[in-house]
Enzyme design. Structure first.
Site, PDB file in Angstrom:
ATOM      1  CE  LYS A  81      -3.930   1.942   2.623  1.00 29.99           C
ATOM      2  NZ  LYS A  81      -4.756   1.757   3.846  1.00 29.99           N
ATOM      3  CB  SER A 156      -8.058   3.846   2.857  1.00 27.26           C
ATOM      4  OG  SER A 156      -7.179   3.171   3.740  1.00 27.26           O
ATOM      5  CB  SER A 180      -8.256   0.841   5.585  1.00 32.11           C
ATOM      6  OG  SER A 180      -9.030   2.005   5.595  1.00 32.11           O
TER       7      SER A 180
HETATM    8  N1  GLN Z   1     -12.904   4.131   6.304  1.00 25.43           N
HETATM    9  C1  GLN Z   1     -12.301   4.563   7.518  1.00 25.43           C
HETATM   10  C2  GLN Z   1     -11.954   6.028   7.431  1.00 25.43           C
HETATM   11  O1  GLN Z   1     -12.285   6.615   6.469  1.00 25.43           O
HETATM   12  C3  GLN Z   1     -11.103   3.724   7.818  1.00 25.43           C
HETATM   13  C4  GLN Z   1      -9.862   4.201   7.197  1.00 25.43           C
HETATM   14  C5  GLN Z   1      -8.697   3.324   7.512  1.00 25.43           C
HETATM   15  O2  GLN Z   1      -8.803   2.291   8.143  1.00 25.43           O
HETATM   16  N2  GLN Z   1      -7.551   3.783   7.085  1.00 25.43           N
HETATM   17  O3  GLN Z   1     -11.384   6.588   8.298  1.00 25.43           O
END
Ligand code: GLN
Length: 504
Positions: A81, A156, A180
């Protein structure tokens, strides 16, 4: 042969390598070819490093030939990532503000991958600074779900999960601040593990919310995840929150997988209303399967989970607003000179750069976090959210006095259409309703694919949560569930995904 190679699990590839039946160069090339064939459609990668990956593969083959393999996964390629610093490779975090930045150092996770001999195929797409549930907030355009290219692959870390689901990489690294790793796994029919907070070093992981962030494996099997977790996990003196104790034996746990006598708690607050009917049905099937296999299933209540999302969206923006202050046009990446000012001040350059460099979601959260931390509001918002966080940790502690693991659906719905929730931040935030409590409490969790929803034929995920530092339980229980489910479908769920790019 090349198609066979891309469809194999990392464990099977490791075995081929150990037996001398394939070389790392062949395996790496097969994945690079796959990326070339399908990534225009999937857009899992922001940057592909064919030369670097093949060079690492050649070195791996040389080590094997000399009988000096660096690890079981030596020679098995991986995608990373784009939120992890990679020496000599661009690291953008899906943001324009970091465009052109090439880190002079490796994140510990990356250093450990290299030391274990895994060729790095490239960097995967993500929502900007890991804020989102769909990758639509990437400054470089969304990734697409291999099950249906009109749909999101989660976020994400949708790039990492899409790469694994599309057979572009056998393994990938994701990061999970609120879900994420697990939510993208659920909507792409893959495995995603969020380790115990402190179990995997955060050194070189560009921070979103430091008290929540955790890197972990994205794979197509629990065994692969355990193998990868053992490579990246364990104490790191460069991360002050790193747990100074040995990782439990994770690979071994996947081989011991049994549900007999395991006490499983179904979290009452993570189900029911707001969850898609097909997701609920697959969850009920999974629970029934566990009961049949000898698990003792009870319902447990975690009454404060209902406030998790609210607390998270105060704590995360607060930490993010501070962490993102370092992108000041002086230290990294983008620098924008304001129009019409002859000798702009540092502050004017900073303003112009942050205005251009950050997308709408990032700005939204910086504003929210700055407000929540401002004097006069701090106690009412940030302070209150921290109290909720404590109550959620206590809910976990009392639940784990009654049961060994907790289960819930990973995400409330299957993959939605690209564009569907982009203009509605709250609808986007709700994707993580079931995953956020684990981050707030620092406990580990996994998402295991548990079937296709009847109404849309898209994958859903079963979330398994364990107490902090008991990551081995995720693997023990997850592997048992995985083998029961695979047996019920006659193979991995992903085999049911449609073909991409006109090929298998
Ligand atoms: N979807 C969540 C957010 O927008 C989680 C993001 C993540 O785990 N990086 O914060």
């Amino acid at each position: 042969m090349a198609t066979d190679l891309i469809r194999m699990t990392a464990a099977d590839l490791a075995e081929l390598l150990a037996l001398g039946k394939a070389t790392s160069v062949e395996i790496t090339q097969a994945h690079l070819d796959r990326i070339a064939a399908v990534d225009d459609d999937v857009h899992a990668f922001l940057h592909v490093d064919a030369d670097g990956a093949l060079q690492a593969a050649r070195e791996s083959d040389a080590r094997r030939a000399a009988g000096e393999a660096a690890s079981a996964l030596d020679g098995v390629p991986i995608a990373v990532k784009d939120v992890l610093a990679t020496r000599g490779l661009p690291t953008t975090c899906g943001s324009r503000i970091l465009q052109g930045w090439v880190p002079p150092y490796d994140a510990t996770v990356v250093a450990r991958l290299r030391a274990a001999g895994l060729p790095i195929l490239g960097k995967t797409n993500m929502d900007e600074f890991a804020m989102g549930s769909s990758t639509e907030h990437s400054a470089f355009g969304p990734s697409r779900n291999p099950w249906d290219l009109e749909r999101i692959p989660g976020g994400s870390g949708g790039g990492s999960s899409a790469a694994v689901a599309a057979y572009e990489a056998p393994l990938a690294i994701g990061t999970d601040t609120g879900g994420s790793i697990r939510q993208p796994a659920a909507v792409t029919g893959t495995i995603g593990v969020k380790p115990t907070y402190g179990g995997v070093s955060r050194y070189g992981l560009v921070a979103l919310a430091s008290s929540l962030d955790q890197a972990g494996p994205c794979t197509r099997s629990l065994l692969d995840a355990a193998m990868l977790h053992e490579v990246i996990g364990g104490h790191d003196p460069l991360d002050s929150t790193s747990i100074d104790q040995a990782l439990p034996a994770l690979v071994e746990a996947t081989h011991e997988g049994s549900l007999r006598g395991v006490r499983v708690g179904v979290v009452r607050e993570l189900g029911g209303e707001g969850y898609q009917a097909g997701v609920r049905a697959r969850f009920d099937d999974s629970v029934a399967l566990m009961v049949e296999a000898g698990a003792e299933v009870v319902e447990v209540s975690c009454p404060h989970f209902e406030y998790g999302l609210g607390a998270y969206y105060l704590i995360l923006p607060s930490e993010a607003s501070s962490n993102l202050a370092k992108f000041d046009a002086m230290r990294y990446g983008l620098r924008v000179l304001p129009d019409g000012i002859e000798a702009p001040s540092a502050e004017q350059v900073m303003t112009a750069t942050r205005e251009m460099g950050f997308g709408a979601e990032v700005k939204r959260r910086i504003i929210l976090g700055t407000y929540a931390l401002s004097s006069g509001y701090y106690d009412a918002y940030y302070g209150q959210a921290q109290k909720v966080r404590t109550l959620i940790s206590r809910d976990f502690a009392s639940a784990f006095e009654q049961v060994d693991v907790l289960v819930s659906p990973t995400a409330p719905t299957t993959a939605f259409k690209i564009g569907e929730k982009l203009d509605d931040p709250i609808a986007m935030y709700l994707n993580d309703i079931a995953t956020i409590p684990a981050n707030l409490a620092g406990v580990p969790g996994v998402s295991v694919p548990n079937g296709l929803a009847d109404e849309d034929g898209l994958p859903s995920g079963l979330q398994i949560l364990a107490p902090a530092t008991a990551d081995d339980r995720l693997y023990r229980v997850g592997a048992a569930v995985e083998s029961l489910l695979d047996a019920s479908w006659g193979g991995p769920l992903l085999a049911k995904a449609p073909a991409l790019g006109g090929q298998a």
